[in-house]
Scaffold this active site. Structure first.
Site, PDB file in Angstrom:
ATOM      1  N   ASN A 160       0.803  -1.231   0.000  1.00  0.00           N
ATOM      2  CA  ASN A 160       0.000   0.000   0.000  1.00  0.00           C
ATOM      3  C   ASN A 160       0.832   1.276   0.000  1.00  0.00           C
ATOM      4  O   ASN A 160       0.370   2.317  -0.469  1.00  0.00           O
ATOM      5  CB  ASN A 160      -1.000  -0.005   1.166  1.00  0.00           C
ATOM      6  CG  ASN A 160      -0.354  -0.201   2.512  1.00  0.00           C
ATOM      7  OD1 ASN A 160       0.818  -0.554   2.619  1.00  0.00           O
ATOM      8  ND2 ASN A 160      -1.118   0.023   3.573  1.00  0.00           N
ATOM      9  N   TYR A 161       2.051   1.217   0.517  1.00  0.00           N
ATOM     10  CA  TYR A 161       2.997   2.332   0.426  1.00  0.00           C
ATOM     11  C   TYR A 161       4.335   1.757  -0.018  1.00  0.00           C
ATOM     12  O   TYR A 161       5.284   1.669   0.765  1.00  0.00           O
ATOM     13  CB  TYR A 161       3.116   3.058   1.765  1.00  0.00           C
ATOM     14  CG  TYR A 161       1.868   3.820   2.147  1.00  0.00           C
ATOM     15  CD1 TYR A 161       1.729   5.158   1.791  1.00  0.00           C
ATOM     16  CD2 TYR A 161       0.835   3.205   2.846  1.00  0.00           C
ATOM     17  CE1 TYR A 161       0.579   5.868   2.127  1.00  0.00           C
ATOM     18  CE2 TYR A 161      -0.324   3.897   3.168  1.00  0.00           C
ATOM     19  CZ  TYR A 161      -0.442   5.235   2.815  1.00  0.00           C
ATOM     20  OH  TYR A 161      -1.589   5.926   3.137  1.00  0.00           O
ATOM     21  N   ASP A 221      10.241 -17.602   3.566  1.00  0.00           N
ATOM     22  CA  ASP A 221      10.788 -18.289   4.737  1.00  0.00           C
ATOM     23  C   ASP A 221      12.304 -18.412   4.650  1.00  0.00           C
ATOM     24  O   ASP A 221      13.013 -18.325   5.662  1.00  0.00           O
ATOM     25  CB  ASP A 221      10.168 -19.680   4.880  1.00  0.00           C
ATOM     26  CG  ASP A 221       8.715 -19.623   5.329  1.00  0.00           C
ATOM     27  OD1 ASP A 221       8.190 -18.507   5.556  1.00  0.00           O
ATOM     28  OD2 ASP A 221       8.088 -20.700   5.447  1.00  0.00           O
ATOM     29  N   GLU A 256       5.238  -4.044  11.870  1.00  0.00           N
ATOM     30  CA  GLU A 256       4.114  -3.122  11.735  1.00  0.00           C
ATOM     31  C   GLU A 256       2.979  -3.909  11.090  1.00  0.00           C
ATOM     32  O   GLU A 256       3.024  -4.218   9.899  1.00  0.00           O
ATOM     33  CB  GLU A 256       4.516  -1.928  10.869  1.00  0.00           C
ATOM     34  CG  GLU A 256       3.398  -0.933  10.641  1.00  0.00           C
ATOM     35  CD  GLU A 256       3.767   0.135   9.627  1.00  0.00           C
ATOM     36  OE1 GLU A 256       2.857   0.824   9.152  1.00  0.00           O
ATOM     37  OE2 GLU A 256       4.966   0.271   9.311  1.00  0.00           O
ATOM     38  N   ARG A 289      -5.318   0.885   4.526  1.00  0.00           N
ATOM     39  CA  ARG A 289      -4.268   1.396   5.413  1.00  0.00           C
ATOM     40  C   ARG A 289      -4.451   0.756   6.784  1.00  0.00           C
ATOM     41  O   ARG A 289      -5.579   0.629   7.267  1.00  0.00           O
ATOM     42  CB  ARG A 289      -4.356   2.917   5.547  1.00  0.00           C
ATOM     43  CG  ARG A 289      -4.175   3.673   4.232  1.00  0.00           C
ATOM     44  CD  ARG A 289      -4.362   5.170   4.410  1.00  0.00           C
ATOM     45  NE  ARG A 289      -5.719   5.473   4.835  1.00  0.00           N
ATOM     46  CZ  ARG A 289      -6.058   5.911   6.036  1.00  0.00           C
ATOM     47  NH1 ARG A 289      -5.125   6.107   6.959  1.00  0.00           N
ATOM     48  NH2 ARG A 289      -7.303   6.164   6.333  1.00  0.00           N
ATOM     49  N   CYS A 290      -3.345   0.386   7.412  1.00  0.00           N
ATOM     50  CA  CYS A 290      -3.461  -0.209   8.742  1.00  0.00           C
ATOM     51  C   CYS A 290      -4.031   0.796   9.731  1.00  0.00           C
ATOM     52  O   CYS A 290      -4.682   0.414  10.711  1.00  0.00           O
ATOM     53  CB  CYS A 290      -2.116  -0.742   9.225  1.00  0.00           C
ATOM     54  SG  CYS A 290      -0.820   0.513   9.370  1.00  0.00           S
ATOM     55  N   THR A 291      -3.810   2.100   9.483  1.00  0.00           N
ATOM     56  CA  THR A 291      -4.298   3.128  10.400  1.00  0.00           C
ATOM     57  C   THR A 291      -5.667   3.672  10.011  1.00  0.00           C
ATOM     58  O   THR A 291      -6.106   4.674  10.574  1.00  0.00           O
ATOM     59  CB  THR A 291      -3.306   4.310  10.467  1.00  0.00           C
ATOM     60  OG1 THR A 291      -3.077   4.804   9.151  1.00  0.00           O
ATOM     61  CG2 THR A 291      -1.988   3.894  11.101  1.00  0.00           C
TER      62      THR A 291
END
Length: 480
Positions: A160-161, A221, A256, A289-291
């Site tokens: 996303n960013y 992994d 994050e 967005r996570c925020t």
């Protein structure tokens, strides 16, 4: 880079720009029209093994350079990014369906992040301690506590960013004398490679970075468990973060992860301001967005009025393709759109009211507002990562705090109230990394600490905090 519509992109491996030895590549398609926009090399573990060793070996020479020398290269990197912001912004727009203006501003923000990182690194020093500072200690002992690089940092970026959040890992690592293995998100890899092209053009020795493009299922992994990796910094989903944590025994981590950020609206809130901030926080970049604000907890007395004000704003949001510079664009892929739709459908089946939205065209979901959402609905707890917002009505602030804290996530929260004493008191009760008072949840300013608790992350970011995370203390004791 070859053509305007399709790019065959080389990656940085063994200190050179090259394709995969096997000839394999990963096709990158635009989320909003399905057209192929390019291919990036799909690297094997064997190819990465030699490149990682070369990158790890290069770290000691880089660490021996003065911090001023390292800083000059990074400042030049920022300058080149500014010069190429339109080109790189175009790649971001095509790869992740972010509106054009936001894609370009992401590049400019990244340049500013790098410049601040350089200046902040100049201000970070070690310390000197005398032995007799501790009772009974020998005054003839002096401890020099220096900051030394960890070694080789594995930086795993999100889609996303793809430029900003990648550079926020790479810049601190390099500034502090580390080498970097960069794993860009597959959808976002072209933008990530252009980020590194600018860095090498700025004068960074090319063997200091390995760009590990390819399928996470093939190399993920392997990278996380590689013995030359001295630290991992990752942005992405909570499930993947937990998987990394399980695999990376004894390696420092900064994670994050996801969020289910609540907006708590009290009975004394300025509802016009609350509605404006909530809509901006919930629907920008289609909620990916996570925020993003992902649920509204509003007291019953004000719920009807707030819902109407939010509805008016949601129905005014622009919807369409990223080239048109609209707020709500197609989601990153059909799988994501299917998941968001499943949450909407589950809520409807269990009695939620669709106030507006619930319209879909491929992976373009129109902004959706759900009212009368209850705790038995998945949308009350799960992170949609899409343009849907649930309204949960509560009896009082205590119920709002309880529901907020019952979440598996703990990234951010917003509180809307004109009573600052009460708002600050509630903020102290919330199990999150950051509380915003009378504003939407968001990352930044970038020099603020940024963190999550519970399933939202591990460690702290922010420019100073990121610089500190990629070094360790080394103590030399002088015996007089």
């Amino acid at each position: 880079m070859t053509t305007k519509t399709e790019q065959s992109v080389k990656t940085l491996i063994h200190g050179e720009w090259n394709v995969s030895e096997s000839g394999k590549s990963v096709e990158i398609s635009s989320p909003h029209n399905g057209e192929t926009i390019g291919q990036v090399p799909s690297l094997s573990q064997e190819e990465l093994e030699a490149s990682i060793q070369k990158t790890a070996d290069a770290q000691s020479n880089w660490a021996e350079k003065s911090i001023q020398e390292r800083g000059e290269i990074l400042k030049k990197w920022a300058e080149i990014l500014e010069e190429r912001k339109d080109e790189i912004g175009e790649s971001i727009m095509l790869e992740v369906a972010k509106k054009r203006s936001s894609a370009v501003s992401e590049v400019s923000r990244t340049a500013e992040y790098i410049r601040y990182t350089v200046e902040e690194a100049f201000r970070l020093d070690g310390s000197v301690k005398r032995g007799d500072g501790f009772k009974g200690g020998n005054p003839n002992k002096i401890g020099l506590a220096e900051k030394t690089p960890r070694g080789t940092i594995l930086a795993i970026g999100p889609f996303n960013y793809p430029v900003n959040l990648s550079a926020s890992k790479i810049a601190p690592a390099l500034m502090q004398g580390n080498s970097v293995i960069f794993k860009p998100a597959t959808q976002g890899a072209i933008s990530g490679i252009k980020l590194i092209e600018a860095l090498i053009d700025a004068g960074l020795p090319s063997d200091l970075v390995t760009v590990a493009t390819g399928r996470g299922s093939v190399i993920g992994d392997f990278l996380v468990q590689h013995p030359e990796v001295d630290m991992i910094t990752f942005t992405g989903g909570t499930a993947t973060g937990r998987h990394i944590a399980n695999l990376s025994s004894m390696i420092p981590l900064v994670l994050e992860l996801g969020g289910k950020d609540p907006a708590i609206v009290l009975e004394d809130a300025d509802l016009d301001k609350a509605a404006k901030e909530i809509v901006a926080g919930a629907y920008s970049y289609s909620g990916q967005r996570c925020t993003a604000i992902k649920r509204v907890l509003v007291q019953n007395e004000k719920a009807d009025e707030l819902v109407q004000k939010i509805t008016d704003q949601v129905e005014g949001l622009s919807v369409g393709m990223p080239e048109d510079d609209v707020t709500v664009t197609p989601l990153i892929n059909d799988k994501s759109a299917d998941y968001v739709q499943s949450l909407i459908d589950d809520a409807k089946e269990k009695g939620a009211t669709v106030v507006t939205g619930d319209k879909r065209e491929g992976n373009l979901l129109y902004p959706t507002l759900l009212d009368h959402v209850t705790p038995d609905m998945k949308i009350a707890w799960e992170e949609p990562f899409g343009p849907v917002l649930p309204i949960i009505r509560v009896s009082n602030s205590e119920e709002a705090v309880r529901l907020a804290n019952e979440s598996d996530y703990g990234l951010q929260a917003s509180i809307f109230s004109t009573d600052m004493d009460k708002a600050i008191g509630i903020a102290q009760e919330l199990e999150v990394g950051t509380v915003q008072l009378n504003a939407k949840t968001e990352r930044g300013p970038d020099h603020f600490p940024f963190l999550g608790v519970k399933g939202s992350g591990l460690g702290v970011q922010g420019i100073r905090e990121s610089l500190e995370s990629v070094v360790r203390d080394k103590v030399t004791v002088i015996n007089m």
